[in-house]
Design a protein around this motif. Structure first.
Motif, PDB file in Angstrom:
ATOM      1  N   ARG A 281     -29.512  10.858  22.475  1.00  0.00           N
ATOM      2  CA  ARG A 281     -30.116  11.077  21.257  1.00  0.00           C
ATOM      3  C   ARG A 281     -28.989  11.767  20.333  1.00  0.00           C
ATOM      4  O   ARG A 281     -27.613  12.065  20.453  1.00  0.00           O
ATOM      5  N   ARG A 282     -29.471  12.293  19.537  1.00  0.00           N
ATOM      6  CA  ARG A 282     -29.271  12.731  17.761  1.00  0.00           C
ATOM      7  C   ARG A 282     -29.112  14.114  17.960  1.00  0.00           C
ATOM      8  O   ARG A 282     -30.730  14.670  18.107  1.00  0.00           O
ATOM      9  N   ASP A 283     -28.009  14.692  17.932  1.00  0.00           N
ATOM     10  CA  ASP A 283     -28.544  15.983  17.654  1.00  0.00           C
ATOM     11  C   ASP A 283     -28.501  16.671  16.564  1.00  0.00           C
ATOM     12  O   ASP A 283     -28.861  15.631  15.674  1.00  0.00           O
ATOM     13  N   ALA A 284     -28.319  18.290  15.833  1.00  0.00           N
ATOM     14  CA  ALA A 284     -29.287  18.128  14.923  1.00  0.00           C
ATOM     15  C   ALA A 284     -27.997  17.970  14.059  1.00  0.00           C
ATOM     16  O   ALA A 284     -28.885  17.737  12.212  1.00  0.00           O
ATOM     17  N   GLN A 285     -26.799  17.416  13.496  1.00  0.00           N
ATOM     18  CA  GLN A 285     -26.748  17.210  12.466  1.00  0.00           C
ATOM     19  C   GLN A 285     -26.268  15.376  12.383  1.00  0.00           C
ATOM     20  O   GLN A 285     -25.809  15.169  11.712  1.00  0.00           O
ATOM     21  N   GLY A 286     -27.172  14.781  13.127  1.00  0.00           N
ATOM     22  CA  GLY A 286     -27.133  13.848  13.378  1.00  0.00           C
ATOM     23  C   GLY A 286     -26.252  12.824  14.149  1.00  0.00           C
ATOM     24  O   GLY A 286     -26.375  11.528  14.219  1.00  0.00           O
ATOM     25  N   ALA A 287     -25.706  13.563  14.997  1.00  0.00           N
ATOM     26  CA  ALA A 287     -24.546  12.891  15.611  1.00  0.00           C
ATOM     27  C   ALA A 287     -25.314  12.571  17.270  1.00  0.00           C
ATOM     28  O   ALA A 287     -26.096  12.752  17.117  1.00  0.00           O
TER      29      ALA A 287
END
Ligand SMILES: Cc1cc2nc3c(=O)[nH]c(=O)nc-3n(C[C@H](O)[C@H](O)[C@H](O)COP(=O)(O)OP(=O)(O)OC[C@H]3O[C@@H](n4cnc5c(N)ncnc54)[C@H](O)[C@@H]3O)c2cc1C
Length: 385
Positions: free
Chosen positions: A278-284
């Motif tokens: 999944r992506r984290d809040a920063q999009g990583a």
């Protein structure tokens, strides 16, 4: 640096390094460019399965017509598997290639019905897979519980060590004279008539032939060449346990869920199957604990003994796909001498033959098969060749 080569290869994954090796072995002056270190993307993060069957999830989702149209891609995998057999001797390094076969195990009669149809298609492509009943399965795989009522056996499948293959191809290519430059990102590819210019960090280079094997960056290269490449990138997870006593010889899949399961040469268990990150809040891209739980519980439903085994590492890597699951392999339309190479989903298995085919194309040799189903221009009807 502005130097001339016979061939410039972009991408230091398994496909690019294999291309550099086979071309260098044929006597070409090769420059291999990798933006990071070698083998740091999908080729160094995969689970090392050597696949030789139609994968059951797309078979169920996309159906018989898709599977039939995919058979040339299956044949390609099967031929690549034959290359894997001789690869350790060819490269002088034990790549831990073991081909004991793959088992797609079933616990419902409905699963065996479609496995039978899938096997018939695979046989048409010359893959000697067959259906096993429960008793035959247990004779072959003592870990199989009574819950399992049968399986597909695909005898050509197996495993190899992905941490060794790409770097070994690159090392042998370098010994044969290839220039291998890491930390060198290609910033522009300017195709010309007869000679192509590649601009990269710290310089330029020219060659009459360029092979682009750039994984998830392929669409960007497609844009440079005016070729639409709808290659998808999805982050998926894989897991490895501590070493355990010999448990499984085969590459194991489960027809009722998403799973690949096998034991490496060192005794660790590799658990995967394409569960999404999944992506984290920063999009990583980061690990998805729900995927991890689901992946492990699917594995434990077949192998309850895993309850006592420690997981030592879980990681995320970008897997690439194409809408029809067929590889992109051939000359870029309108740009003679520029070749594109990406085998989706199972590119580790395909990499030795992808490399040999791309090297043959680049050197003007016969690739030994009809590559029309894999034409890079097929996604842009006006360009299709
Ligand atoms: C978690 C996971 C598990 C998998 N499991 C399996 C498996 O068990 N069996 C199997 O067969 N396949 C598996 N795959 C798929 C397989 O790993 C890939 O299909 C294969 O490694 C692709 O190899 P490649 O060389 O084409 O691409 P990559 O390994 O992605 O290499 C492309 C390289 O190009 C470089 N590059 C990109 N742009 C530039 C640029 N501008 N300049 C210079 N260099 C550039 C990148 O840095 C990269 O190193 C898995 C993938 C993942 C992510």
């Amino acid at each position: 640096m502005d130097a001339a080569y016979d061939l410039i290869v972009v991408g230091g994954g398994a496909t690019g390094t294999a291309t550099a090796y086979w071309a260098s072995r044929a006597g070409a002056r090769v420059l291999l460019l990798e933006r990071h270190q070698l083998n740091t993307e999908a080729s160094g993060r995969n689970a090392g399965s050597l696949h030789g069957q139609i994968q059951h999830e797309p078979y169920r989702e996309l159906g018989e017509d898709w599977a039939r149209a995919w058979l040339p891609a299956l044949r390609f995998l099967a031929d690549s598997l034959e290359l894997w057999d001789g690869l350790s001797a060819e490269l002088g390094v034990d790549l831990e290639v073991r081909r004991k076969g793959g088992l797609l195990v079933a616990d419902a009669p409905e699963q065996l019905d479609w496995i039978e149809r899938k096997v018939a298609l695979e046989n048409e492509a010359g893959v000697p897979s067959r259906v096993l009943g429960g008793r035959e399965l247990r004779a072959l795989a003592p870990w199989a519980t009574d819950r399992l009522i049968g399986a597909e056996l695909c005898p050509i499948e197996g495993k190899a060590n992905p941490l060794l293959a790409g770097p070994t191809f690159a090392r042998r290519a370098a010994e044969l004279g290839a220039q291998v430059r890491t930390g060198t990102a290609v910033e522009a590819l300017e195709p010309g008539a007869g000679e192509h210019l590649v601009r990269f960090t710290g310089g330029t280079a020219r060659a009459p032939r360029v092979v682009v094997a750039a994984g998830d960056a392929m669409p960007w290269f497609g844009e440079q060449l005016g070729v639409h490449l709808p290659i998808t990138s999805e982050a998926i997870q894989a897991n490895v346990t501590e070493r355990v006593a010999p448990l499984v010889e085969h590459l194991v899949y489960y027809a009722g869920g998403r799973l690949t399961f096998k034991q490496s040469a060192s005794g660790t268990l590799l658990i995967g199957g394409g569960w999404p990150a999944r992506r984290d809040a920063q999009g990583a891209w980061v690990l998805d604990p729900d995927s991890l739980r689901a992946n492990l519980s699917t594995a434990m439903s077949l192998f309850p003994q895993l309850a006592d085994v420690r997981l030592v590492r879980t990681w995320v890597g970008i897997g690439n796909g194409t809408p029809d699951h067929r590889p992109v392999l051939g000359e870029a339309p309108g740009h003679p001498g520029v070749f594109l190479g990406l085998y989706p989903y199972m590119g580790f298995t395909a990499s030795p033959l992808m490399g040999r085919t791309l090297a043959a194309l680049a050197l003007g040799d016969d690739p030994g098969r009809d590559l029309t189903p894999f034409a890079p221009g097929r996604f842009s009807p006006a360009l299709a060749s």
